[in-house]
Design a protein around this motif. Structure first.
Motif, PDB file in Angstrom:
ATOM      1  N   GLY A 148       0.805  -1.213   0.000  1.00 47.00           N
ATOM      2  CA  GLY A 148       0.000   0.000   0.000  1.00 47.00           C
ATOM      3  C   GLY A 148       0.841   1.268   0.000  1.00 47.00           C
ATOM      4  N   ASN A 149       1.925   1.251   0.767  1.00 45.03           N
ATOM      5  CA  ASN A 149       2.771   2.440   0.818  1.00 45.03           C
ATOM      6  C   ASN A 149       3.520   2.669  -0.490  1.00 45.03           C
ATOM      7  OD1 ASN A 149       2.839   3.949   3.498  1.00 45.03           O
ATOM      8  ND2 ASN A 149       2.911   1.842   4.199  1.00 45.03           N
ATOM      9  N   GLN A 150       3.896   1.584  -1.183  1.00 45.15           N
ATOM     10  CA  GLN A 150       4.576   1.765  -2.464  1.00 45.15           C
ATOM     11  C   GLN A 150       3.643   2.372  -3.500  1.00 45.15           C
ATOM     12  OE1 GLN A 150       8.062   1.065  -3.118  1.00 45.15           O
ATOM     13  NE2 GLN A 150       7.371   2.543  -4.669  1.00 45.15           N
ATOM     14  N   VAL A 151       2.385   1.956  -3.490  1.00 50.08           N
ATOM     15  CA  VAL A 151       1.395   2.564  -4.390  1.00 50.08           C
ATOM     16  C   VAL A 151       1.264   4.051  -4.072  1.00 50.08           C
ATOM     17  CG1 VAL A 151      -1.044   2.624  -5.031  1.00 50.08           C
ATOM     18  CG2 VAL A 151       0.117   0.422  -4.766  1.00 50.08           C
ATOM     19  N   LEU A 152       1.205   4.384  -2.789  1.00 52.50           N
ATOM     20  CA  LEU A 152       1.063   5.781  -2.381  1.00 52.50           C
ATOM     21  C   LEU A 152       2.295   6.592  -2.787  1.00 52.50           C
ATOM     22  CD1 LEU A 152      -0.997   7.560  -0.963  1.00 52.50           C
ATOM     23  CD2 LEU A 152       0.069   6.980   1.219  1.00 52.50           C
ATOM     24  N   VAL A 153       3.478   6.022  -2.620  1.00 53.49           N
ATOM     25  CA  VAL A 153       4.719   6.687  -3.027  1.00 53.49           C
ATOM     26  C   VAL A 153       4.715   6.945  -4.531  1.00 53.49           C
ATOM     27  CG1 VAL A 153       7.202   6.327  -3.350  1.00 53.49           C
ATOM     28  CG2 VAL A 153       6.151   5.889  -1.122  1.00 53.49           C
ATOM     29  N   ASP A 154       4.355   5.936  -5.305  1.00 55.22           N
ATOM     30  CA  ASP A 154       4.347   6.079  -6.768  1.00 55.22           C
ATOM     31  C   ASP A 154       3.375   7.167  -7.214  1.00 55.22           C
ATOM     32  OD1 ASP A 154       6.202   4.059  -6.909  1.00 55.22           O
ATOM     33  OD2 ASP A 154       4.751   2.498  -7.450  1.00 55.22           O
ATOM     34  N   MET A 155       2.191   7.188  -6.595  1.00 52.35           N
ATOM     35  CA  MET A 155       1.200   8.189  -6.974  1.00 52.35           C
ATOM     36  C   MET A 155       1.646   9.591  -6.551  1.00 52.35           C
ATOM     37  SD  MET A 155      -2.427   6.256  -6.167  1.00 52.35           S
ATOM     38  CE  MET A 155      -3.380   7.692  -6.721  1.00 52.35           C
ATOM     39  N   ALA A 156       2.241   9.685  -5.365  1.00 49.29           N
ATOM     40  CA  ALA A 156       2.728  10.983  -4.890  1.00 49.29           C
ATOM     41  C   ALA A 156       3.847  11.501  -5.782  1.00 49.29           C
ATOM     42  CB  ALA A 156       3.205  10.866  -3.448  1.00 49.29           C
ATOM     43  N   ASN A 157       4.729  10.597  -6.201  1.00 43.43           N
ATOM     44  CA  ASN A 157       5.856  11.009  -7.039  1.00 43.43           C
ATOM     45  C   ASN A 157       5.415  11.425  -8.437  1.00 43.43           C
ATOM     46  OD1 ASN A 157       7.645  10.645  -4.964  1.00 43.43           O
ATOM     47  ND2 ASN A 157       8.356   8.641  -5.632  1.00 43.43           N
ATOM     48  N   LEU A 210       3.051  13.229  -8.898  1.00 48.99           N
ATOM     49  CA  LEU A 210       2.661  14.627  -8.688  1.00 48.99           C
ATOM     50  C   LEU A 210       3.851  15.508  -8.315  1.00 48.99           C
ATOM     51  CD1 LEU A 210      -0.602  13.985  -6.605  1.00 48.99           C
ATOM     52  CD2 LEU A 210      -0.450  14.566  -9.036  1.00 48.99           C
ATOM     53  N   GLY A 211       5.046  14.897  -8.210  1.00 50.91           N
ATOM     54  CA  GLY A 211       6.246  15.669  -7.923  1.00 50.91           C
ATOM     55  C   GLY A 211       6.702  15.657  -6.483  1.00 50.91           C
ATOM     56  N   ALA A 212       6.247  14.686  -5.687  1.00 53.94           N
ATOM     57  CA  ALA A 212       6.587  14.667  -4.260  1.00 53.94           C
ATOM     58  C   ALA A 212       8.037  14.263  -4.004  1.00 53.94           C
ATOM     59  CB  ALA A 212       5.655  13.733  -3.503  1.00 53.94           C
ATOM     60  N   ASN A 213       8.579  13.409  -4.838  1.00 53.05           N
ATOM     61  CA  ASN A 213       9.974  12.969  -4.720  1.00 53.05           C
ATOM     62  C   ASN A 213      10.258  12.335  -3.356  1.00 53.05           C
ATOM     63  OD1 ASN A 213      12.607  12.553  -5.624  1.00 53.05           O
ATOM     64  ND2 ASN A 213      13.339  14.513  -4.810  1.00 53.05           N
ATOM     65  N   ILE A 214       9.483  11.306  -3.011  1.00 44.93           N
ATOM     66  CA  ILE A 214       9.660  10.586  -1.749  1.00 44.93           C
ATOM     67  C   ILE A 214       9.947   9.119  -2.043  1.00 44.93           C
ATOM     68  CG2 ILE A 214       8.219  12.157  -0.415  1.00 44.93           C
ATOM     69  CD1 ILE A 214       5.919  10.157  -0.693  1.00 44.93           C
ATOM     70  N   ASP A 215      10.348   8.387  -0.998  1.00 46.20           N
ATOM     71  CA  ASP A 215      10.606   6.969  -1.161  1.00 46.20           C
ATOM     72  C   ASP A 215       9.825   6.176  -0.111  1.00 46.20           C
ATOM     73  OD1 ASP A 215      11.989   7.419   1.201  1.00 46.20           O
ATOM     74  OD2 ASP A 215      13.973   7.222   0.287  1.00 46.20           O
ATOM     75  N   LEU A 216       9.996   4.845  -0.130  1.00 52.62           N
ATOM     76  CA  LEU A 216       9.240   3.988   0.779  1.00 52.62           C
ATOM     77  C   LEU A 216       9.592   4.257   2.235  1.00 52.62           C
ATOM     78  CD1 LEU A 216       7.097   1.803   0.603  1.00 52.62           C
ATOM     79  CD2 LEU A 216       8.912   0.086   0.479  1.00 52.62           C
ATOM     80  N   GLU A 217      10.838   4.574   2.507  1.00 51.97           N
ATOM     81  CA  GLU A 217      11.255   4.884   3.877  1.00 51.97           C
ATOM     82  C   GLU A 217      10.503   6.110   4.402  1.00 51.97           C
ATOM     83  OE1 GLU A 217      15.295   5.997   6.433  1.00 51.97           O
ATOM     84  OE2 GLU A 217      15.463   5.302   4.366  1.00 51.97           O
ATOM     85  N   TYR A 218      10.342   7.116   3.548  1.00 51.91           N
ATOM     86  CA  TYR A 218       9.569   8.300   3.930  1.00 51.91           C
ATOM     87  C   TYR A 218       8.128   7.904   4.265  1.00 51.91           C
ATOM     88  CZ  TYR A 218       7.300  12.875   3.708  1.00 51.91           C
ATOM     89  OH  TYR A 218       6.561  13.996   4.017  1.00 51.91           O
ATOM     90  N   ALA A 260       8.755  -6.159  13.913  1.00 51.50           N
ATOM     91  CA  ALA A 260       9.437  -6.780  12.770  1.00 51.50           C
ATOM     92  C   ALA A 260       9.761  -5.768  11.671  1.00 51.50           C
ATOM     93  CB  ALA A 260       8.593  -7.912  12.210  1.00 51.50           C
ATOM     94  N   HIS A 261       8.894  -4.768  11.523  1.00 53.45           N
ATOM     95  CA  HIS A 261       9.119  -3.748  10.504  1.00 53.45           C
ATOM     96  C   HIS A 261       9.135  -2.344  11.111  1.00 53.45           C
ATOM     97  CE1 HIS A 261       7.278  -7.168   8.194  1.00 53.45           C
ATOM     98  NE2 HIS A 261       8.425  -6.995   7.572  1.00 53.45           N
ATOM     99  N   ASP A 262       9.654  -2.263  12.331  1.00 53.87           N
ATOM    100  CA  ASP A 262       9.755  -0.972  13.015  1.00 53.87           C
ATOM    101  C   ASP A 262      11.052  -0.295  12.578  1.00 53.87           C
ATOM    102  OD1 ASP A 262       9.444   1.171  14.711  1.00 53.87           O
ATOM    103  OD2 ASP A 262      10.125   0.086  16.501  1.00 53.87           O
ATOM    104  N   TYR A 263      11.035   0.205  11.346  1.00 54.43           N
ATOM    105  CA  TYR A 263      12.254   0.721  10.725  1.00 54.43           C
ATOM    106  C   TYR A 263      12.816   1.945  11.457  1.00 54.43           C
ATOM    107  CZ  TYR A 263      10.617  -2.316   7.004  1.00 54.43           C
ATOM    108  OH  TYR A 263      10.178  -3.411   6.302  1.00 54.43           O
ATOM    109  N   ASN A 264      11.960   2.650  12.163  1.00 53.74           N
ATOM    110  CA  ASN A 264      12.412   3.843  12.869  1.00 53.74           C
ATOM    111  C   ASN A 264      12.727   3.589  14.342  1.00 53.74           C
ATOM    112  OD1 ASN A 264      11.993   5.555  10.530  1.00 53.74           O
ATOM    113  ND2 ASN A 264       9.799   5.329  10.924  1.00 53.74           N
ATOM    114  N   ASN A 265      12.582   2.310  14.753  1.00 51.56           N
ATOM    115  CA  ASN A 265      12.879   1.926  16.138  1.00 51.56           C
ATOM    116  C   ASN A 265      12.112   2.799  17.135  1.00 51.56           C
ATOM    117  OD1 ASN A 265      14.206   0.193  17.933  1.00 51.56           O
ATOM    118  ND2 ASN A 265      15.867   1.651  18.280  1.00 51.56           N
ATOM    119  N   GLU A 266      10.819   2.948  16.885  1.00 56.41           N
ATOM    120  CA  GLU A 266      10.000   3.865  17.671  1.00 56.41           C
ATOM    121  C   GLU A 266       9.162   3.177  18.744  1.00 56.41           C
ATOM    122  OE1 GLU A 266       8.813   7.283  14.419  1.00 56.41           O
ATOM    123  OE2 GLU A 266       7.782   5.357  14.286  1.00 56.41           O
TER     124      GLU A 266
END
Length: 214
Positions: A22-31, A33-41, A186-192
Motif C-alpha cells: 500500500g505504501n509503495q502505491v502511495l509513493v508512486d502516486m505521490a511522485n 505529482l512531484g513529491a519525490n519521496i521513497d518507501l522509507e519516507y 518486525a518492521h519498526d524501521y524507525n525503532n520507535e
C-alpha cells in the motif's frame, strides 16, 4: 493462563503484510505529482495514519492541492496490488489458532479493505463479525475510540484487553485508551515502538509464547 481476556489485532502490518504494498502505491502516486519521496519516507510519515492525513502531507510536499480522485484511484490501484502480492504475516495464523480467548481486528482502514485483505490471506473466517473500522465511527488513531468500541462490543474493559500494533500511531491510540499494547517490531524501521509500547516483540512466535507464559 494469560491475564488478558481479549486480544485486539491491528490489520495492516500485524495480520497482513500490506504495508509495503500500500505504501509503495502511495509513493508512486505521490511522485507522479512531484513529491519525490521513497518507501522509507512513507513508513515514517504515512504508516498507521488516516488516509486524509497522508493526502494532506503529500499536498504540502507538492505545494498544491491533490486531485479530487486521488484517494479513489489509490484504493483502486492498491486493491489491485493486494490481489496479486499480499500475504499473511509470518506466524500469525498459528498465533490465532492457539488463542483460547476472544479476539478481533480494529483497523484504521475502511471495512471493505480489511475484508479484502483478510479474504486474500485466508484470515477472514477467523474474523467474521469481529471487524472494527475507524471509518464506521469516523474516529481515527491515535484516538482510542476504535479500540474502546471493539472492547465494549466484545464485553471487556480496556485493562482486560491486549492490543497488537505495528505503528506508533496505533500504539499511542491503545495507550490513550488505557490498553496494554504489544509493539510488533518486525518492521519498526524507525525503532520507535519499544519506548512507548507495553511490550516490544519482533515475531508472532514470541507473542504466542508471551501469551502462553503470562
Amino acid at each position: 493462563m494469560s491475564k488478558y481476556k481479549c486480544i485486539i489485532f491491528d490489520c495492516d502490518g500485524v495480520l497482513v503484510d500490506s504495508e509495503p504494498i500500500g505504501n509503495q502505491v502511495l509513493v508512486d502516486m505521490a511522485n507522479e505529482l512531484g513529491a519525490n519521496i521513497d518507501l522509507e519516507y512513507a513508513y515514517k510519515h504515512f504508516k498507521g495514519g488516516k488516509m486524509q492525513s497522508c493526502v494532506d502531507k503529500i499536498s504540502v510536499l507538492i505545494n498544491q492541492p491533490i486531485p479530487e480522485d486521488f484517494t479513489t484511484r489509490y484504493r483502486q490501484y492498491s486493491f489491485e496490488a493486494f490481489k496479486t502480492k499480499i500475504q499473511p504475516i509470518q506466524g500469525v495464523i498459528d498465533l490465532i489458532q492457539s488463542l483460547k480467548i476472544p479476539y478481533c481486528v480494529a483497523s484504521s482502514g475502511p471495512e471493505n479493505k480489511i475484508r479484502l485483505n483478510l479474504e486474500l490471506t485466508g484470515l477472514l473466517p477467523y474474523f467474521e463479525h469481529k471487524i472494527f473500522s475507524c471509518y464506521t465511527i469516523q474516529k481515527w488513531k491515535p484516538s482510542p475510540d476504535v479500540f474502546n468500541w471493539a472492547a465494549e462490543t466484545l464485553g471487556f474493559n480496556p485493562h482486560e484487553c491486549l492490543v497488537i500494533e505495528d505503528s506508533l500511531t496505533g500504539v499511542r491510540a491503545a495507550k490513550n485508551g488505557g490498553f496494554d499494547v504489544i509493539g510488533y517490531t518486525a518492521h519498526d524501521y524507525n525503532n520507535e515502538l519499544k519506548n512507548e509500547a507495553t511490550f516490544a516483540l519482533s515475531s508472532m512466535e514470541a507473542i504466542k509464547k508471551m501469551l502462553m507464559d503470562s
